[in-house]
Scaffold this active site. Sequence first.
Site, PDB file in Angstrom:
ATOM      1  N   LYS A  80      58.107  61.695  48.554  1.00 10.53           N
ATOM      2  CA  LYS A  80      58.480  61.579  49.960  1.00 10.53           C
ATOM      3  C   LYS A  80      59.231  60.271  50.134  1.00 10.53           C
ATOM      4  O   LYS A  80      59.100  59.342  49.316  1.00 10.53           O
ATOM      5  CB  LYS A  80      57.244  61.579  50.859  1.00 10.53           C
ATOM      6  CG  LYS A  80      57.509  62.096  52.265  1.00 10.53           C
ATOM      7  CD  LYS A  80      57.666  63.610  52.280  1.00 10.53           C
ATOM      8  CE  LYS A  80      57.757  64.141  53.711  1.00 10.53           C
ATOM      9  NZ  LYS A  80      57.804  65.609  53.746  1.00 10.53           N
ATOM     10  N   GLY A 179      53.426  69.643  69.951  1.00 15.97           N
ATOM     11  CA  GLY A 179      54.735  69.315  69.385  1.00 15.97           C
ATOM     12  C   GLY A 179      55.596  70.556  69.341  1.00 15.97           C
ATOM     13  O   GLY A 179      55.311  71.494  68.601  1.00 15.97           O
ATOM     14  N   GLY A 181      59.031  70.760  68.727  1.00 17.95           N
ATOM     15  CA  GLY A 181      60.351  70.503  68.152  1.00 17.95           C
ATOM     16  C   GLY A 181      60.868  71.730  67.435  1.00 17.95           C
ATOM     17  O   GLY A 181      60.509  72.862  67.778  1.00 17.95           O
ATOM     18  N   ASN A 182      61.686  71.540  66.404  1.00 19.10           N
ATOM     19  CA  ASN A 182      62.301  72.674  65.730  1.00 19.10           C
ATOM     20  C   ASN A 182      61.269  73.626  65.139  1.00 19.10           C
ATOM     21  O   ASN A 182      61.336  74.847  65.339  1.00 19.10           O
ATOM     22  CB  ASN A 182      63.245  72.188  64.623  1.00 19.10           C
ATOM     23  CG  ASN A 182      64.476  71.521  65.168  1.00 19.10           C
ATOM     24  OD1 ASN A 182      64.875  71.772  66.310  1.00 19.10           O
ATOM     25  ND2 ASN A 182      65.085  70.653  64.385  1.00 19.10           N
ATOM     26  N   VAL A 183      60.300  73.094  64.408  1.00 22.61           N
ATOM     27  CA  VAL A 183      59.280  73.954  63.801  1.00 22.61           C
ATOM     28  C   VAL A 183      58.351  74.515  64.867  1.00 22.61           C
ATOM     29  O   VAL A 183      58.050  75.716  64.891  1.00 22.61           O
ATOM     30  CB  VAL A 183      58.482  73.192  62.734  1.00 22.61           C
ATOM     31  CG1 VAL A 183      57.343  74.061  62.196  1.00 22.61           C
ATOM     32  CG2 VAL A 183      59.391  72.771  61.585  1.00 22.61           C
ATOM     33  N   TYR A 185      58.832  75.066  68.009  1.00 21.79           N
ATOM     34  CA  TYR A 185      59.467  76.089  68.841  1.00 21.79           C
ATOM     35  C   TYR A 185      59.565  77.421  68.096  1.00 21.79           C
ATOM     36  O   TYR A 185      59.270  78.486  68.654  1.00 21.79           O
ATOM     37  CB  TYR A 185      60.860  75.650  69.289  1.00 21.79           C
ATOM     38  CG  TYR A 185      61.534  76.710  70.138  1.00 21.79           C
ATOM     39  CD1 TYR A 185      61.287  76.768  71.500  1.00 21.79           C
ATOM     40  CD2 TYR A 185      62.378  77.658  69.570  1.00 21.79           C
ATOM     41  CE1 TYR A 185      61.863  77.765  72.287  1.00 21.79           C
ATOM     42  CE2 TYR A 185      62.953  78.651  70.343  1.00 21.79           C
ATOM     43  CZ  TYR A 185      62.697  78.699  71.697  1.00 21.79           C
ATOM     44  OH  TYR A 185      63.252  79.687  72.463  1.00 21.79           O
TER      45      TYR A 185
END
Length: 355
Positions: A80, A179, A181-183, A185
């Site tokens: 990471k 949360g 966000g992209n994931v 949603y």
Amino acid sequence: MAVFDHIEFAGHERVIHVADGVTRLRAIIAIHDRTLGPAVGGCRIYPYATETGALSDVLRLSKGMTYKTALAGLPFGGAKSVIIADPADKTPELIRAFGAAVNELNGQYWTGEDINFGTADAEVLASVTPYVLGRTKGAARSGDPSPFTAAGVFAGMKGALHHVFGSSDLAGRRVAIQGIGNVGYNLARLVTEAGGTIVVSDVRAESTERAVRELGAGVATPDAIFDELCDIFAPCAMGATISEETVPRLKSRIVCGAANNQLSSPQVGQMLLDRGIAYAPDYVVNAGGILNAFGDFSGDYDVAAVLPKIEAIAGTVGQILEGSARQGRPSGEIADEMAERVLAEARARVMKGSC
């Protein structure tokens, strides 16, 4: 800052601190384990309060990537990287400076999208290094990992539901998503398409407003989301939100979400078990993105081949939760041991081949 003495350092191969005076880049790359292959793991950009905080995060995340790829059956090790910066200050020059550091590792480490580091950033990165996953340009690119990460979490939910309720059907189930966000949603969309209902929270009003407008979501404040009555609580923001303080507030039977390092400490896993809450380990259920991105590494991307592998996450989650119930031990411990067995078998094969 003592890296070697850090509580999360054990098992790591390399920790690289990167600095660039021109762009003011400050980054850390942590390579945990390359037993199964070159190390992979996204890059996140975050304004960590301290360098020690950034180091703690990257060390935990890189180990999680090792276990994620092991249980996903991928020929990858775990790593990471974090860039210590306000995402508002992100520039192409900063990304390229980071990319130069990745390139110097000559394929030991492949990176890609993570928090505040999107597909556009991946393309900037690819201008200086080929060791990038999740690209959107060029032939047979895997693209945005978010829908596939969400699909993996959705599969994990089905596995957990079957274990807890005897049915994987989400129809009529209520899911609280922390949360959006992209994931988050994409996960919310999958839940509603399956007949479930959602309540969401996010620090960004525009994100919750979109979920209300397009998916009919209910909305809770970021703090009140823990108190929502639901079947599944899905952490999809930053890590460590499932803690000694929040576990007593949960009104769900399942915790299953996309965020990395959801538990603030190993002891929290025991707390969830004691409360009868089934926890689907994060690095198991959020593996859909890396399963999809494998095509960028192999050069043979085929989405039709990816989807069954993502669906198989449901079975893995079921196996972990069954083991947890049978042994009376936290599901995280069961998952860790499964991943360590994969790694031990690989090391044994290497040793046998070298004799």
